[in-house]
Design a protein around this motif. Structure first.
Motif, PDB file in Angstrom:
ATOM      1  N   ALA A  94      -1.394   5.480  -3.366  1.00 33.47           N
ATOM      2  CA  ALA A  94      -0.382   4.753  -2.786  1.00 33.47           C
ATOM      3  C   ALA A  94       0.428   5.441  -2.830  1.00 33.47           C
ATOM      4  N   ALA A  95       1.112   6.695  -3.459  1.00 31.61           N
ATOM      5  CA  ALA A  95       1.844   7.728  -3.564  1.00 31.61           C
ATOM      6  C   ALA A  95       2.260   8.419  -2.031  1.00 31.61           C
ATOM      7  N   ALA A  96       0.311   8.180  -1.442  1.00 31.92           N
ATOM      8  CA  ALA A  96       0.874   8.883  -0.101  1.00 31.92           C
ATOM      9  C   ALA A  96       1.039   8.179   0.986  1.00 31.92           C
ATOM     10  N   ALA A  97       0.757   6.944   0.530  1.00 27.28           N
ATOM     11  CA  ALA A  97       1.364   5.737   2.077  1.00 27.28           C
ATOM     12  C   ALA A  97       3.141   5.821   1.112  1.00 27.28           C
ATOM     13  N   VAL A 122      -1.241   5.341   5.678  1.00 30.79           N
ATOM     14  CA  VAL A 122      -0.524   4.389   5.346  1.00 30.79           C
ATOM     15  C   VAL A 122      -2.538   3.031   4.615  1.00 30.79           C
ATOM     16  N   GLY A 123      -2.963   3.559   6.017  1.00 28.69           N
ATOM     17  CA  GLY A 123      -4.185   2.523   5.434  1.00 28.69           C
ATOM     18  C   GLY A 123      -4.783   3.446   4.890  1.00 28.69           C
ATOM     19  N   ALA A 124      -4.957   4.774   4.929  1.00 35.95           N
ATOM     20  CA  ALA A 124      -5.803   5.559   4.433  1.00 35.95           C
ATOM     21  C   ALA A 124      -5.495   5.283   2.661  1.00 35.95           C
ATOM     22  N   GLY A 125      -4.161   5.049   2.626  1.00 38.72           N
ATOM     23  CA  GLY A 125      -4.004   5.194   1.037  1.00 38.72           C
ATOM     24  C   GLY A 125      -4.369   3.556   0.518  1.00 38.72           C
ATOM     25  N   GLN A 126      -4.319   2.694   1.256  1.00 37.55           N
ATOM     26  CA  GLN A 126      -4.629   1.084   1.298  1.00 37.55           C
ATOM     27  C   GLN A 126      -6.308   1.380   0.715  1.00 37.55           C
ATOM     28  N   GLY A 127      -6.929   2.012   1.898  1.00 39.57           N
ATOM     29  CA  GLY A 127      -8.327   2.116   1.818  1.00 39.57           C
ATOM     30  C   GLY A 127      -9.026   2.376   0.809  1.00 39.57           C
ATOM     31  N   ALA A 128      -8.517   4.230   0.458  1.00 36.28           N
ATOM     32  CA  ALA A 128      -8.672   4.542  -1.178  1.00 36.28           C
ATOM     33  C   ALA A 128      -8.036   3.518  -2.566  1.00 36.28           C
ATOM     34  N   CYS A 129      -7.314   2.836  -2.313  1.00 33.93           N
ATOM     35  CA  CYS A 129      -7.153   1.988  -3.692  1.00 33.93           C
ATOM     36  C   CYS A 129      -7.964   0.997  -3.957  1.00 33.93           C
ATOM     37  N   ARG A 130      -8.354   0.400  -2.969  1.00 34.88           N
ATOM     38  CA  ARG A 130      -9.451  -0.706  -3.318  1.00 34.88           C
ATOM     39  C   ARG A 130     -10.602  -0.710  -4.338  1.00 34.88           C
ATOM     40  N   PRO A 131     -11.365   0.394  -3.758  1.00 31.35           N
ATOM     41  CA  PRO A 131     -12.574   0.328  -4.714  1.00 31.35           C
ATOM     42  C   PRO A 131     -11.956   0.914  -5.929  1.00 31.35           C
TER      43      PRO A 131
END
Length: 408
Positions: A94-97, A122-131
């Motif tokens: 989330a910090a990266a996003a 931002v998309g990578a931060g979102q994708g990493a947060c989900r799991p």
């Protein structure tokens, strides 16, 4: 009527132990903030097109880059969230996003490349947060309360979808779009800083990345109900969801002659999903997997209503039922995954879920428009409806899907 329903619901909500659970409230707020930020970026970029800050090509590149970042991050995040504390993975993602959001605002109208790169982060931060969030929920919330917790998170998302467009549009009257895009970074900061620590320590040993991801796939294969449900969900999203995204605007214009039908149908879907989430807060059916897959099959109503020359009210009603059905599936599905999967591998299995179900959605969106051009809207919509019915029905035949469990 809505006020009366809310008055009936408030007492049970206030008495819910989760409302007094500080750790859950912190987690819920962080997940809600990340959901708002995820929703906000494409809407704000669309506003930028309207005010001339961005052209259609730039919008397409930015959204494609965000999707690419999401898909690239999801499998890696599943491994990392099982390898390191889930709270740490959430914080860094989330910090990266949060950092990338003002960079995206700076690139808006000045550099499409900067905008696209920032959108990918931002998309990578979102994708990493989900799991990581999915696994962290299982650590923070007791097993007997997870269905209520998952329903509460879904309710927050659906309310945001209903309220946020109006709020964003009003803010855009007083604040420029660049500032609003940069402001989404504040939401990501909330998602990074607020969630609590989990209860499970990271495993003491490490294996090569590909081997750890393969361990997640092996764990997924141990649960036939999971593979069957994921296949059904992927098929429904790739067909029914795509039909909604591509065909609904065309049919609203050509059949009904007004964009109001498009707005009413999408709003009806969100309201239905909200009602479905409230329904499963306390409902415990005897065969939760069958009910969930039956709810998923309701998505067939969307392409059927688009196919048949029904009145606009019937079309909107079909989308309301579709929304109810999708949450009858989602909440028990997430709860069962958190219950049945080995906690050490939960983030990896969740990443497989998100990668296949939502990761293949852009492919369906990309293919359905050419298919309509070649075969016509009628045959394509009929095929989508049949898939939405057949895929969940076939999944019901797999052992364990009655209760989403290997033990039954």
């Amino acid at each position: 009527m809505a006020a009366r329903a809310l008055n009936l619901l408030l007492p049970s909500i206030c008495k819910n132990p989760l409302v007094r659970d500080t750790a859950f409230l912190r987690l819920w707020t962080g997940i809600t903030a990340s959901g708002l930020a995820t929703w906000a970026l494409p809407f704000l970029l669309a506003l930028a097109v309207l005010d001339g800050s961005l052209d259609a090509t730039g919008l397409g590149l930015a959204l494609a880059a965000r999707t690419a970042g999401f898909l690239a991050a999801v499998p890696a995040a599943g491994v990392l969230a099982d390898r390191y504390p889930r709270r740490t993975v959430v914080a860094w993602s989330a910090a990266a996003a949060a950092v990338a959001s003002p960079v995206a605002a700076a690139g808006l109208g000045t550099s499409t490349l900067v905008l696209a790169v920032a959108a990918a982060v931002v998309g990578a931060g979102q994708g990493a947060c989900r799991p990581a969030f999915q696994a962290l929920t299982a650590e923070v919330v007791a097993p007997e309360r997870r269905q209520q917790a998952n329903a509460a998170m879904t309710i927050a998302v659906r309310v945001s979808v209903l309220v946020a467009p109006s709020v964003a549009a009003l803010l855009a009257l007083a604040v420029d779009v660049h500032t609003l895009v940069a402001g989404t970074g504040a939401l990501w900061l909330v998602a990074a800083l607020l969630p609590p620590r989990g209860a499970v320590a990271a495993p003491p040993t490490r294996s090569p990345f590909l081997r750890e991801f393969a361990d997640g796939l092996a764990e997924a294969r141990r649960h036939p109900w999971f593979l069957a449900g994921l296949a059904a969900l992927t098929a429904v999203i790739a067909t029914g969801y795509s039909a909604t995204g591509v065909a609904l605007p065309l049919i609203a214009r050509d059949r009904y002659g007004t964009e109001a039908v498009l707005a009413a149908a999408t709003t009806g879907y969100a309201l239905g999903a909200l009602a479905g989430a409230f329904l499963v807060v306390r409902w415990r059916p005897a065969a939760p997997g069958r009910v969930a897959l039956g709810g998923l099959a309701c998505y067939a109503l969307a392409p059927l209503a688009l196919l048949l020359p029904v009145p606009a009210a019937v079309l909107v009603a079909a989308y309301v039922v579709t929304g109810i059905g999708i949450e009858l599936f989602n909440v028990p599905w997430f709860t069962a995954t958190q219950r049945e999967v080995d906690p050490r591998l939960l983030a990896r299995v969740s990443s497989v879920d998100f990668l296949f179900s939502y990761g293949l959605a852009p492919l369906g969106l990309a293919l359905i428009a050419p298919a309509i051009t070649v075969f016509g809207a009628g045959p394509v919509l009929l095929a989508c409806a049949l898939v939405c019915l057949a895929a969940p029905a076939a999944a019901m035949l797999v052992p364990g899907t009655r209760a989403f469990s290997r033990r039954l």
